[in-house]
Design a protein around this motif. Sequence first.
Motif, mmCIF file in Angstrom:
data_model
loop_
_atom_site.group_PDB
_atom_site.id
_atom_site.type_symbol
_atom_site.label_atom_id
_atom_site.label_comp_id
_atom_site.label_asym_id
_atom_site.label_seq_id
_atom_site.Cartn_x
_atom_site.Cartn_y
_atom_site.Cartn_z
ATOM 1 N N GLY A 1 2.760 0.014 -8.780
ATOM 2 C CA GLY A 1 3.193 -1.361 -8.963
ATOM 3 C C GLY A 1 4.472 -1.720 -8.237
ATOM 4 N N THR A 2 5.069 -0.782 -7.480
ATOM 5 C CA THR A 2 6.288 -1.041 -6.715
ATOM 6 C C THR A 2 6.141 -0.444 -5.326
ATOM 7 N N ILE A 3 6.513 -1.199 -4.309
ATOM 8 C CA ILE A 3 6.444 -0.692 -2.941
ATOM 9 C C ILE A 3 7.804 -0.134 -2.565
ATOM 10 N N GLY A 4 7.863 1.205 -2.415
ATOM 11 C CA GLY A 4 9.130 1.873 -2.141
ATOM 12 C C GLY A 4 8.939 3.101 -1.278
ATOM 13 N N GLU A 5 9.938 3.965 -1.269
ATOM 14 C CA GLU A 5 9.941 5.153 -0.421
ATOM 15 C C GLU A 5 8.751 6.073 -0.706
ATOM 16 N N ASN A 6 8.339 6.160 -1.956
ATOM 17 C CA ASN A 6 7.252 7.061 -2.310
ATOM 18 C C ASN A 6 5.945 6.672 -1.623
ATOM 19 N N ASP A 7 5.738 5.385 -1.396
ATOM 20 C CA ASP A 7 4.523 4.944 -0.714
ATOM 21 C C ASP A 7 4.490 5.433 0.732
#
Length: 370
Positions: free
Chosen positions: A91-97
């Motif tokens: 649900g969040t677009i961040g470094e992990n993606d």
Amino acid sequence: MRKYVALIAFALIGCSGLDPVSAQQAWPGDVNNNGVVNAADVLYWGLAFGSMGPARNNPTTDWQGQDITDPWPESFPNGLNYAYADCDGNGTIGENDLEEGIEENFGLSHGSVLSDGFLNGTVGNAPRIFLTPSATLVEPGASVDIGLSLGSQEFPVSGFYGIAIMLSYDNEFLGNEDAFHFEAGNNSWITAPNKDFFHHDEGSSSGKAQLAITRLDQQPQGPGFGEIGKFSIVIEDIIVGLEKVDTFRLRIDSILLIDESLNTYPVVPDTATILITKDSALVSTSNPKAMVNVQVFPNPVSDKLFIKCNTRISELLLVDALGKTVTVQKNDSPGSITQIEVSGLPGGLYWAIGRTATGSFREKIIIHSE
């Protein structure tokens, strides 16, 4: 600078059937939903960075299609829903993606692969990208930096949000898997917040690499030009079959430059050439021209090339752009002038590499075939 609307991106809408989004599947890492994970997906990720939306049911970054049950409130300028950028489904677009979606699944594909819209330009009509080696003649085992700069005063980049670059290189001349890196420049005109991503294939004789640099704040940058980073390579210290001179090349094959609206801009690619020699006498850290006072004329040349030197040239090689030594007729004339007959050679870039009692020299020669 000439601008092109990314029509291929609009084609993706019709191919993916985005209405309704709930009928679609996301493949972790394939952010632009064109069927393959590559550097172009990093640019889409950068445009969506920091956004939030509905999480997927039972999300995973394993390479498999996962149902998008709820559309996100935001979409890319081409209409593709931001849900595709949520590679890990939390649900969040961040470094992990980037790290677990794009990087872990890099190069994987599904279904029919569509174009990413890479667009190369022509000299005089578009900005250029430049590869500038710190040395052009080295010995095996040498470390070389290859500077990367984008745009120029004559052709600045008017609107920058991200760039993806496809490269190829002569992998047989590099050392181990740690022999090829990219580092963003401390003095880069592309300011924070930004992110760079570099992936290279050290497993094949003809290496492939991809680089992406993207902003993260949904704000464009430009106009601008100058340094954006550097590649660092280490030449293999033992090269089987190395002749007197061989050649390492780093080539930029394709470029995708976008602004914050996914408009694409053509960019002229470049190639870096580094000559490799076992002969340490040909590699000098001092200024070889000052040592031996070499004059090469005419340049460009079509028939007879003259090399004037203040001392006798004991060894002279003519090397073509592929690193092969070319056999030529050489005559020593009075007054320390050496004459080379080049009229039978194909036109192109050559190197004149020589040695004298007081030092060595290397000169770039352009031969025009008549």
